[in-house]
Design an enzyme around this catalytic site. Structure first.
Site, mmCIF file in Angstrom:
data_model
loop_
_atom_site.group_PDB
_atom_site.id
_atom_site.type_symbol
_atom_site.label_atom_id
_atom_site.label_comp_id
_atom_site.label_asym_id
_atom_site.label_seq_id
_atom_site.Cartn_x
_atom_site.Cartn_y
_atom_site.Cartn_z
ATOM 1 N N ARG A 26 8.631 5.526 1.743
ATOM 2 C CA ARG A 26 9.300 6.129 2.903
ATOM 3 C C ARG A 26 9.739 7.572 2.641
ATOM 4 O O ARG A 26 10.138 8.268 3.568
ATOM 5 C CB ARG A 26 10.509 5.295 3.303
ATOM 6 C CG ARG A 26 10.105 3.950 3.881
ATOM 7 C CD ARG A 26 11.277 3.261 4.551
ATOM 8 N NE ARG A 26 10.818 2.231 5.445
ATOM 9 C CZ ARG A 26 10.512 0.990 5.084
ATOM 10 N NH1 ARG A 26 10.608 0.642 3.828
ATOM 11 N NH2 ARG A 26 10.103 0.107 5.982
ATOM 12 N N GLY A 55 9.128 -4.197 -8.426
ATOM 13 C CA GLY A 55 9.958 -3.058 -8.823
ATOM 14 C C GLY A 55 11.444 -3.388 -8.734
ATOM 15 O O GLY A 55 11.890 -4.105 -7.834
ATOM 16 N N GLU A 56 12.215 -2.833 -9.671
ATOM 17 C CA GLU A 56 13.674 -3.024 -9.643
ATOM 18 C C GLU A 56 14.326 -2.238 -8.513
ATOM 19 O O GLU A 56 15.483 -2.458 -8.197
ATOM 20 C CB GLU A 56 14.284 -2.602 -10.983
ATOM 21 C CG GLU A 56 13.979 -3.571 -12.105
ATOM 22 C CD GLU A 56 14.708 -3.227 -13.396
ATOM 23 O OE1 GLU A 56 15.345 -2.145 -13.459
ATOM 24 O OE2 GLU A 56 14.608 -4.028 -14.344
ATOM 25 N N ASP A 87 13.828 -2.476 -5.404
ATOM 26 C CA ASP A 87 14.211 -3.485 -4.402
ATOM 27 C C ASP A 87 14.892 -4.640 -5.154
ATOM 28 O O ASP A 87 14.305 -5.700 -5.337
ATOM 29 C CB ASP A 87 12.967 -3.971 -3.657
ATOM 30 C CG ASP A 87 12.351 -2.873 -2.818
ATOM 31 O OD1 ASP A 87 12.712 -2.739 -1.661
ATOM 32 O OD2 ASP A 87 11.513 -2.121 -3.368
ATOM 33 N N GLY A 119 0.817 -1.214 0.000
ATOM 34 C CA GLY A 119 0.000 0.000 0.000
ATOM 35 C C GLY A 119 0.847 1.258 0.000
ATOM 36 O O GLY A 119 2.028 1.224 -0.353
ATOM 37 N N GLU A 175 3.790 6.618 -7.701
ATOM 38 C CA GLU A 175 3.918 6.405 -9.150
ATOM 39 C C GLU A 175 4.681 5.112 -9.483
ATOM 40 O O GLU A 175 4.424 4.495 -10.511
ATOM 41 C CB GLU A 175 4.621 7.598 -9.807
ATOM 42 C CG GLU A 175 3.692 8.705 -10.244
ATOM 43 C CD GLU A 175 2.555 8.228 -11.167
ATOM 44 O OE1 GLU A 175 2.813 7.488 -12.135
ATOM 45 O OE2 GLU A 175 1.386 8.579 -10.898
ATOM 46 N N GLY A 176 5.619 4.737 -8.626
ATOM 47 C CA GLY A 176 6.374 3.501 -8.872
ATOM 48 C C GLY A 176 5.449 2.288 -8.879
ATOM 49 O O GLY A 176 5.550 1.409 -9.746
ATOM 50 N N HIS A 177 4.515 2.239 -7.917
ATOM 51 C CA HIS A 177 3.552 1.126 -7.876
ATOM 52 C C HIS A 177 2.613 1.197 -9.087
ATOM 53 O O HIS A 177 2.268 0.174 -9.674
ATOM 54 C CB HIS A 177 2.673 1.208 -6.613
ATOM 55 C CG HIS A 177 3.416 1.021 -5.334
ATOM 56 N ND1 HIS A 177 3.649 2.048 -4.456
ATOM 57 C CD2 HIS A 177 3.970 -0.087 -4.780
ATOM 58 C CE1 HIS A 177 4.301 1.583 -3.408
ATOM 59 N NE2 HIS A 177 4.517 0.305 -3.571
HETATM 60 O O1 PAF Z 1 7.982 -4.701 -1.974
HETATM 61 C C1 PAF Z 1 7.048 -4.729 -1.152
HETATM 62 O O2 PAF Z 1 6.226 -3.816 -1.086
HETATM 63 C C2 PAF Z 1 6.914 -5.920 -0.210
HETATM 64 O O3 PAF Z 1 8.150 -6.374 0.215
HETATM 65 C C3 PAF Z 1 6.077 -7.066 -0.796
HETATM 66 C C4 PAF Z 1 6.735 -7.696 -2.001
HETATM 67 C C5 PAF Z 1 4.692 -6.549 -1.182
HETATM 68 C C6 PAF Z 1 5.889 -8.156 0.260
HETATM 69 O O4 PAF Z 1 5.253 -7.673 1.411
#
Ligand code: PAF
Length: 271
Positions: free
Chosen positions: A183, A143-144, A146, A23, A27-29
């Site tokens: 964050r 996403g790249e 992470d 949640g 924009e990345g999501h």
């Molecule tokens: O990248 C995230 O937001 C979280 O680590 C994920 C993959 C949704 C798992 O809780």
């Protein structure tokens, strides 16, 4: 927009194209959701679940932003078909043990997230496997930004023969280069400007020919911005082991800006 909160509601969505999130969508999501939509196939399902098992610090879990209403609206705008927003009792039923899968080696490479956030990837792999078991996706998008998470989940899916296609989506950045992150809202005053140091350091490292030079330069730029460096390294892009010349490389940074921990990474083609 359908909002599903229990496992039964997922029945008709099996074989979906899946975007797992915690949640606080930015924009990345939304780029992940658009990529999932553009890839075709089944319905696009976005999960919103703040997973307690991947947080090392209870305060970090407590203050993690929770914005479900806005998230659902964002999912709709970006073209999702459904949001899966389970409660804790759906994800971790009181009388069930939700197994932690065997961690792939890339999740525990020395000097990276495992050293600084012990247990983090055990929690991530546990929740992602649980989400996959519930939603049974054909493809899933991550996403790249992470990078280690993306590599760890790809390795887990291969190791456990889950038969799910994992797709990585390039990092979305603010105009000044800062990688988008849930964050970033915690950055105060001059921290927002100093946070640019991560992407600056990655840009400077990209032009350098040796791992030693690249790592030294990243450290220098981050120190100049007054950031507290956790790691600033170049590794093999796939395994995250020591970089060997001729292989694709990845420069990876974790640093604290005041109380806010940020990570970023970029392809590194030196060597
Ligand atoms: O990248 C995230 O937001 C979280 O680590 C994920 C993959 C949704 C798992 O809780």
């Amino acid at each position: 927009m359908r909002v599903v909160t229990d496992a039964r509601g997922l029945g008709p969505l099996r074989g979906c194209v899946f975007v797992p999130t915690m949640g606080a969508l930015h924009e990345g999501h939304l780029a992940l959701i658009r990529a999932a939509r553009a890839g075709g196939g089944g319905p696009v399902v976005v999960s919103v679940f703040v997973n307690p098992t991947q947080f090392n610090d209870p305060k970090d879990l407590e203050r993690y932003p929770r914005t479900l209403e806005a998230d659902v609206a964002g999912c709709e705008r970006a073209g999702a078909d459904a949001v899966f927003a389970p409660g804790l009792e759906v994800m971790y039923p009181p009388r069930e043990v939700v197994a932690v899968p065997r961690l792939p080696r890339v999740a525990t490479e020395p000097g990276l997230e495992d050293r600084l956030r012990p247990g983090h990837f055990a929690g991530v792999c546990q929740v992602v496997k649980r989400l996959f078991d519930l939603t049974r996706p054909a493809r899933a998008y991550f996403g790249e930004k992470d990078w280690q998470q993306l590599r760890a989940i790809s390795a887990m899916v291969e190791q456990e023969r889950m038969g799910i296609v994992i797709v990585g989506v390039p990092t979305v950045r603010e105009a000044d280069g800062l990688a988008m992150s849930s964050r970033n809202v915690f950055l105060k005053g001059d921290e927002r400007v100093r946070a640019r140091g991560l992407s600056e350091a990655l840009c400077r490292a990209a032009g350098l020919g040796s791992v030693g030079e690249a790592e030294a330069e990243m450290g220098r730029v981050l120190a100049e911005r007054g950031l507290n460096v956790e790691y600033a390294v170049v590794r093999d892009a796939a395994t995250l082991e020591r970089y060997e010349a001729g292989r694709p490389g990845r420069a990876l940074i974790a640093a604290r800006v005041g109380a806010v921990r940020l990570i970023d990474n970029a392809a590194w083609a030196g060597g």
